[in-house]
Design a protein around this motif. Structure first.
Motif, short mmCIF file in Angstrom:
data_model
loop_
_atom_site.label_atom_id
_atom_site.label_comp_id
_atom_site.label_asym_id
_atom_site.label_seq_id
_atom_site.Cartn_x
_atom_site.Cartn_y
_atom_site.Cartn_z
N ASP A 1 61.84 -8.80 11.08
CA ASP A 1 62.20 -7.31 10.87
C ASP A 1 62.17 -6.98 12.62
O ASP A 1 63.36 -6.36 13.00
CB ASP A 1 61.68 -6.55 9.94
N MET A 2 61.08 -7.28 13.22
CA MET A 2 60.87 -6.85 14.37
C MET A 2 61.87 -7.64 15.35
O MET A 2 62.23 -6.99 16.25
CB MET A 2 59.13 -7.14 14.80
N VAL A 3 61.92 -8.85 15.18
CA VAL A 3 62.57 -9.59 16.41
C VAL A 3 64.08 -9.20 16.14
O VAL A 3 64.76 -9.00 16.96
CB VAL A 3 62.66 -10.91 16.01
N ASP A 4 64.75 -8.91 14.95
CA ASP A 4 66.18 -8.69 14.79
C ASP A 4 66.59 -7.49 15.48
O ASP A 4 67.69 -7.41 16.22
CB ASP A 4 66.59 -9.02 13.42
N GLY A 5 65.61 -6.55 15.18
CA GLY A 5 66.01 -5.37 15.86
C GLY A 5 65.77 -5.30 17.57
O GLY A 5 66.71 -4.67 18.06
N MET A 6 64.96 -6.02 17.97
CA MET A 6 64.81 -6.25 19.38
C MET A 6 65.99 -6.93 20.01
O MET A 6 66.48 -6.53 21.12
CB MET A 6 63.44 -6.74 19.94
N PRO B 1 67.63 -2.39 6.53
CA PRO B 1 66.67 -1.60 5.80
C PRO B 1 66.55 -1.99 4.26
O PRO B 1 65.69 -1.75 3.88
CB PRO B 1 67.14 -0.06 5.91
N LEU B 2 67.82 -2.63 3.82
CA LEU B 2 67.83 -2.96 2.28
C LEU B 2 66.78 -4.27 2.35
O LEU B 2 65.85 -4.43 1.40
CB LEU B 2 69.17 -3.37 2.11
N ALA B 3 66.84 -5.28 3.34
CA ALA B 3 65.84 -6.45 3.35
C ALA B 3 64.51 -5.90 3.36
O ALA B 3 63.47 -6.40 2.85
CB ALA B 3 66.31 -7.20 4.42
N ASP B 4 64.23 -4.78 4.32
CA ASP B 4 62.81 -4.28 4.30
C ASP B 4 62.43 -3.74 2.89
O ASP B 4 61.29 -4.14 2.42
CB ASP B 4 62.67 -2.96 5.38
N LYS B 5 63.10 -3.04 2.15
CA LYS B 5 62.81 -2.60 1.03
C LYS B 5 62.62 -3.63 -0.18
O LYS B 5 61.65 -3.40 -0.76
CB LYS B 5 63.89 -1.61 0.33
N MET B 6 63.51 -4.58 -0.03
CA MET B 6 63.31 -5.78 -0.99
C MET B 6 61.83 -6.61 -0.69
O MET B 6 61.37 -6.73 -1.60
CB MET B 6 64.28 -6.74 -0.87
N LEU B 7 61.62 -6.61 0.51
CA LEU B 7 60.33 -7.13 0.80
C LEU B 7 59.09 -6.36 0.42
O LEU B 7 58.23 -6.96 -0.29
CB LEU B 7 60.31 -7.65 2.51
N THR B 8 59.26 -5.21 1.02
CA THR B 8 57.99 -4.36 0.39
C THR B 8 57.82 -4.10 -1.02
O THR B 8 56.93 -4.04 -1.53
CB THR B 8 58.00 -3.15 1.30
N THR B 9 58.98 -3.89 -1.54
CA THR B 9 59.00 -3.56 -3.07
C THR B 9 58.20 -5.07 -3.85
O THR B 9 57.90 -4.73 -4.88
CB THR B 9 60.49 -3.15 -3.57
N ALA B 10 58.89 -5.84 -3.41
CA ALA B 10 58.24 -7.10 -4.06
C ALA B 10 56.73 -7.24 -3.99
O ALA B 10 56.04 -7.43 -4.88
CB ALA B 10 58.82 -8.51 -3.35
N ALA B 11 56.20 -6.65 -2.81
CA ALA B 11 54.91 -6.84 -2.79
C ALA B 11 54.00 -5.88 -3.61
O ALA B 11 52.93 -6.10 -4.35
CB ALA B 11 54.60 -6.62 -1.23
N PHE B 12 54.73 -4.62 -3.61
CA PHE B 12 53.95 -3.54 -4.46
C PHE B 12 54.26 -3.82 -5.94
O PHE B 12 53.25 -3.59 -6.80
CB PHE B 12 54.68 -2.11 -4.20
N LEU B 13 55.34 -4.56 -6.15
CA LEU B 13 55.39 -4.70 -7.68
C LEU B 13 54.20 -6.13 -8.07
O LEU B 13 53.55 -5.94 -9.01
CB LEU B 13 56.57 -5.50 -8.16
N ALA B 14 54.08 -6.98 -7.06
CA ALA B 14 52.97 -8.05 -7.46
C ALA B 14 51.38 -7.35 -7.31
O ALA B 14 50.80 -7.60 -8.17
CB ALA B 14 52.96 -8.97 -6.13
#
Length: 191
Positions: free
Chosen positions: A44-49, A66-79
């Motif tokens: 996420d950091m590298v692609d933006g830079m 932003p969709l990829a970010d949401k998927m990653l963080t949502t997966a963590a919160f659900l876990a």
């Protein structure tokens, strides 16, 4: 397809791998999940830079990143719900999901009107706070899993986890409010 968009797609691919690892009950599964999460977060950091530096910003990237970010963080919160981590984790996850549905809907409405809403500084702060919280929670869960620790340490860790998760939830709300205010012209109910 340019490099930033490939990195975003890699993050999408790493998300189910992360989720599978974190819900496994193996000695080092949290460590493996943590490594995958950190790699995905770094994309996420590298692609933006890379996108900004080389002028490779695309509408595809503005939408998918932003969709990829949401998927990653949502997966963590659900876990974390499954693992029962943090005081109020169900409410934290609810807050995060409501904000994400709201902003995704706003992005879809604006896209229908020919405008792409890119991430702003508050959205990036929200994402960073969530990623830092998730990394710290997983790290300490792996420590607890590996070592025989006194209950007091576990209690302190649980409260620390709760604090960082709630801080990220507060930033999630703030960033959501700012997105809605900044883009309210797209949600005029009379149109």
């Amino acid at each position: 397809m340019n490099l930033p968009n490939r990195l975003t797609i890699l993050r999408l691919i790493l998300t189910p791998i992360f989720l599978a690892l974190i819900v496994m009950d193996l000695k080092y599964s949290y460590l493996a999940a943590l490594i995958v999460f950190v790699i995905a977060s770094l994309t996420d950091m590298v692609d933006g830079m890379v996108a900004r530096k080389n002028n490779l910003i695309t509408d595809f990237g503005k939408f998918l990143d932003p969709l990829a970010d949401k998927m990653l963080t949502t997966a963590a919160f659900l876990a974390f719900i499954k693992m029962n981590l943090g005081v109020g984790i169900v409410w934290i996850t609810f807050i995060v999901l409501i904000r994400e549905f709201l902003i995704t809907s706003l992005r879809l409405i604006s896209a229908g009107k020919g405008k792409v809403i890119a991430a702003n500084a508050w959205g990036k702060a929200k994402t960073i706070s969530q990623m830092v919280a998730i990394i710290s929670v997983i790290f300490f869960e792996q420590i607890i899993k590996l070592f025989e620790l006194p209950q007091m340490f576990k209690t302190v860790v649980m409260w620390g986890q709760s604090i960082v998760l709630w801080v990220s939830a507060v930033l999630t709300v703030i960033s959501g409010i700012i997105y809605v205010i900044d883009n309210r012209k797209f949600i005029d109910p009379s149109k």
